[in-house]
Scaffold this motif. Structure first.
Motif, mmCIF file in Angstrom:
data_model
loop_
_atom_site.group_PDB
_atom_site.id
_atom_site.type_symbol
_atom_site.label_atom_id
_atom_site.label_comp_id
_atom_site.label_asym_id
_atom_site.label_seq_id
_atom_site.Cartn_x
_atom_site.Cartn_y
_atom_site.Cartn_z
ATOM 1 N N ARG A 116 -9.690 2.746 -5.128
ATOM 2 C CA ARG A 116 -8.458 3.517 -5.147
ATOM 3 C C ARG A 116 -7.329 2.865 -4.363
ATOM 4 O O ARG A 116 -6.181 3.242 -4.545
ATOM 5 C CB ARG A 116 -8.716 4.916 -4.573
ATOM 6 N N ARG A 117 -7.638 1.937 -3.500
ATOM 7 C CA ARG A 117 -6.610 1.363 -2.633
ATOM 8 C C ARG A 117 -6.249 -0.058 -3.046
ATOM 9 O O ARG A 117 -7.072 -0.801 -3.565
ATOM 10 C CB ARG A 117 -7.087 1.359 -1.187
ATOM 11 N N PHE A 118 -5.009 -0.418 -2.738
ATOM 12 C CA PHE A 118 -4.494 -1.751 -3.049
ATOM 13 C C PHE A 118 -5.458 -2.821 -2.552
ATOM 14 O O PHE A 118 -5.822 -3.736 -3.301
ATOM 15 C CB PHE A 118 -3.109 -1.924 -2.400
ATOM 16 N N SER A 119 -5.869 -2.719 -1.293
ATOM 17 C CA SER A 119 -6.740 -3.750 -0.702
ATOM 18 C C SER A 119 -8.080 -3.845 -1.436
ATOM 19 O O SER A 119 -8.630 -4.937 -1.582
ATOM 20 C CB SER A 119 -6.971 -3.478 0.785
ATOM 21 N N GLU A 120 -8.590 -2.718 -1.912
ATOM 22 C CA GLU A 120 -9.855 -2.731 -2.658
ATOM 23 C C GLU A 120 -9.679 -3.437 -3.998
ATOM 24 O O GLU A 120 -10.521 -4.245 -4.394
ATOM 25 C CB GLU A 120 -10.343 -1.301 -2.897
ATOM 26 N N PHE A 121 -8.567 -3.129 -4.698
ATOM 27 C CA PHE A 121 -8.305 -3.788 -5.976
ATOM 28 C C PHE A 121 -8.109 -5.287 -5.772
ATOM 29 O O PHE A 121 -8.588 -6.097 -6.562
ATOM 30 C CB PHE A 121 -7.071 -3.193 -6.662
ATOM 31 N N GLN A 122 -7.419 -5.656 -4.712
ATOM 32 C CA GLN A 122 -7.170 -7.076 -4.460
ATOM 33 C C GLN A 122 -8.469 -7.815 -4.177
ATOM 34 O O GLN A 122 -8.712 -8.893 -4.716
ATOM 35 C CB GLN A 122 -6.188 -7.260 -3.312
ATOM 36 N N LYS A 123 -9.305 -7.229 -3.346
ATOM 37 C CA LYS A 123 -10.583 -7.874 -3.024
ATOM 38 C C LYS A 123 -11.455 -8.022 -4.264
ATOM 39 O O LYS A 123 -12.070 -9.067 -4.484
ATOM 40 C CB LYS A 123 -11.321 -7.061 -1.960
ATOM 41 N N SER A 124 -11.496 -6.989 -5.100
ATOM 42 C CA SER A 124 -12.351 -7.018 -6.283
ATOM 43 C C SER A 124 -11.844 -7.981 -7.351
ATOM 44 O O SER A 124 -12.627 -8.731 -7.936
ATOM 45 C CB SER A 124 -12.479 -5.617 -6.873
ATOM 46 N N THR A 125 -10.538 -7.931 -7.637
ATOM 47 C CA THR A 125 -9.998 -8.739 -8.735
ATOM 48 C C THR A 125 -9.633 -10.158 -8.327
ATOM 49 O O THR A 125 -9.614 -11.053 -9.156
ATOM 50 C CB THR A 125 -8.734 -8.086 -9.334
ATOM 51 N N GLY A 126 -9.274 -10.345 -7.047
ATOM 52 C CA GLY A 126 -8.788 -11.645 -6.596
ATOM 53 C C GLY A 126 -7.354 -11.919 -7.014
ATOM 54 O O GLY A 126 -6.862 -13.035 -6.874
ATOM 55 N N ALA A 127 -6.658 -10.901 -7.510
ATOM 56 C CA ALA A 127 -5.266 -11.072 -7.935
ATOM 57 C C ALA A 127 -4.363 -11.315 -6.735
ATOM 58 O O ALA A 127 -4.573 -10.748 -5.665
ATOM 59 C CB ALA A 127 -4.792 -9.828 -8.688
ATOM 60 N N ALA A 128 -3.357 -12.145 -6.930
ATOM 61 C CA ALA A 128 -2.348 -12.353 -5.887
ATOM 62 C C ALA A 128 -1.643 -11.024 -5.624
ATOM 63 O O ALA A 128 -1.506 -10.184 -6.519
ATOM 64 C CB ALA A 128 -1.340 -13.409 -6.341
ATOM 65 N N ARG A 129 -1.186 -10.829 -4.393
ATOM 66 C CA ARG A 129 -0.557 -9.558 -3.998
ATOM 67 C C ARG A 129 0.604 -9.183 -4.915
ATOM 68 O O ARG A 129 0.742 -8.028 -5.312
ATOM 69 C CB ARG A 129 -0.069 -9.635 -2.550
ATOM 70 N N ASN A 130 1.449 -10.171 -5.252
ATOM 71 C CA ASN A 130 2.615 -9.858 -6.089
ATOM 72 C C ASN A 130 2.202 -9.448 -7.502
ATOM 73 O O ASN A 130 2.782 -8.543 -8.094
ATOM 74 C CB ASN A 130 3.603 -11.022 -6.124
ATOM 75 N N ILE A 131 1.188 -10.080 -8.035
ATOM 76 C CA ILE A 131 0.698 -9.730 -9.372
ATOM 77 C C ILE A 131 0.079 -8.338 -9.345
ATOM 78 O O ILE A 131 0.367 -7.493 -10.194
ATOM 79 C CB ILE A 131 -0.306 -10.775 -9.898
ATOM 80 N N LEU A 132 -0.754 -8.083 -8.344
ATOM 81 C CA LEU A 132 -1.402 -6.783 -8.240
ATOM 82 C C LEU A 132 -0.371 -5.673 -8.049
ATOM 83 O O LEU A 132 -0.448 -4.628 -8.714
ATOM 84 C CB LEU A 132 -2.409 -6.777 -7.086
ATOM 85 N N ALA A 133 0.610 -5.900 -7.192
ATOM 86 C CA ALA A 133 1.651 -4.888 -6.966
ATOM 87 C C ALA A 133 2.402 -4.602 -8.260
ATOM 88 O O ALA A 133 2.683 -3.439 -8.589
ATOM 89 C CB ALA A 133 2.612 -5.350 -5.872
ATOM 90 N N ASP A 134 2.717 -5.640 -9.016
ATOM 91 C CA ASP A 134 3.426 -5.456 -10.289
ATOM 92 C C ASP A 134 2.579 -4.682 -11.284
ATOM 93 O O ASP A 134 3.060 -3.759 -11.946
ATOM 94 C CB ASP A 134 3.809 -6.821 -10.863
ATOM 95 N N ARG A 135 1.304 -5.028 -11.416
ATOM 96 C CA ARG A 135 0.442 -4.356 -12.389
ATOM 97 C C ARG A 135 0.208 -2.897 -12.002
ATOM 98 O O ARG A 135 0.223 -2.020 -12.855
ATOM 99 C CB ARG A 135 -0.901 -5.074 -12.540
ATOM 100 N N LEU A 136 0.019 -2.626 -10.719
ATOM 101 C CA LEU A 136 -0.151 -1.243 -10.283
ATOM 102 C C LEU A 136 1.124 -0.439 -10.548
ATOM 103 O O LEU A 136 1.058 0.707 -11.000
ATOM 104 C CB LEU A 136 -0.542 -1.180 -8.805
ATOM 105 N N ARG A 137 2.270 -1.045 -10.310
ATOM 106 C CA ARG A 137 3.550 -0.375 -10.587
ATOM 107 C C ARG A 137 3.636 -0.017 -12.076
ATOM 108 O O ARG A 137 3.997 1.105 -12.435
ATOM 109 C CB ARG A 137 4.720 -1.274 -10.188
ATOM 110 N N LEU A 138 3.276 -0.961 -12.941
ATOM 111 C CA LEU A 138 3.319 -0.712 -14.380
ATOM 112 C C LEU A 138 2.308 0.353 -14.799
ATOM 113 O O LEU A 138 2.609 1.200 -15.642
ATOM 114 C CB LEU A 138 3.071 -2.013 -15.152
#
Length: 153
Positions: A38-60
């Protein structure tokens, strides 16, 4: 940067869906939400996405109503991303992709994660399209009825 073609005005439901969730990061984030992240840090750790990419995809995903932003369930100052009913409706798509991957992308005997029914602890049965009368239906037994597109003028 190259602009990708948009399909938000297409008469094809597949094209419109891909316009929203066709990016691999989107589907990996949704997959992780079904796994309880549920959290940004969890998604980042799991996917390995760069912070800017993850932030953009979550926003979308929030913009498209697939996720809602909620205060952290533990009372901290963080926010969490929660699947909406529209997001939960993606479950069959994720299961279908998983089952296709299991059937076609692993060598015989190669280990992989398994999705199981919590009640029976058994893997899910393979998903199959079903006709309204309950028959399992193959692609050759269907056709797409396309709509006529009006000329723009």
């Amino acid at each position: 940067m190259v602009q990708r073609k948009r399909f938000d005005d297409s008469t094809c439901p597949v094209a419109r869906a891909l316009d929203v969730i066709g990016d691999r990061w989107m589907l990996l984030i949704v997959r992780d939400a079904f796994d309880g992240l549920r959290r940004f840090s969890e998604f980042q750790k799991s996917t390995g996405a760069a912070r800017n990419i993850l932030a953009d995809r979550l926003r979308l995903l929030v913009e498209h109503g697939i996720f809602a932003v909620a205060p952290a369930s533990d009372g901290t100052a963080y926010q969490e991303y929660v699947l909406t009913p529209r997001g939960e409706a993606l479950f069959p798509l994720v299961v279908g992709l998983r089952q296709w991957g299991e059937a076609h992308l692993f060598a015989r005997g190669e280990r992989h994660s398994v999705l199981v029914d919590k009640q029976t602890e058994q893997p899910l049965a393979p998903m199959q399209p079903v006709a309204r009368d309950g028959r399992t239906i193959r692609a050759t037994e269907t056709e797409v009825r396309k709509v006529a597109v009006k000329a723009r003028g």
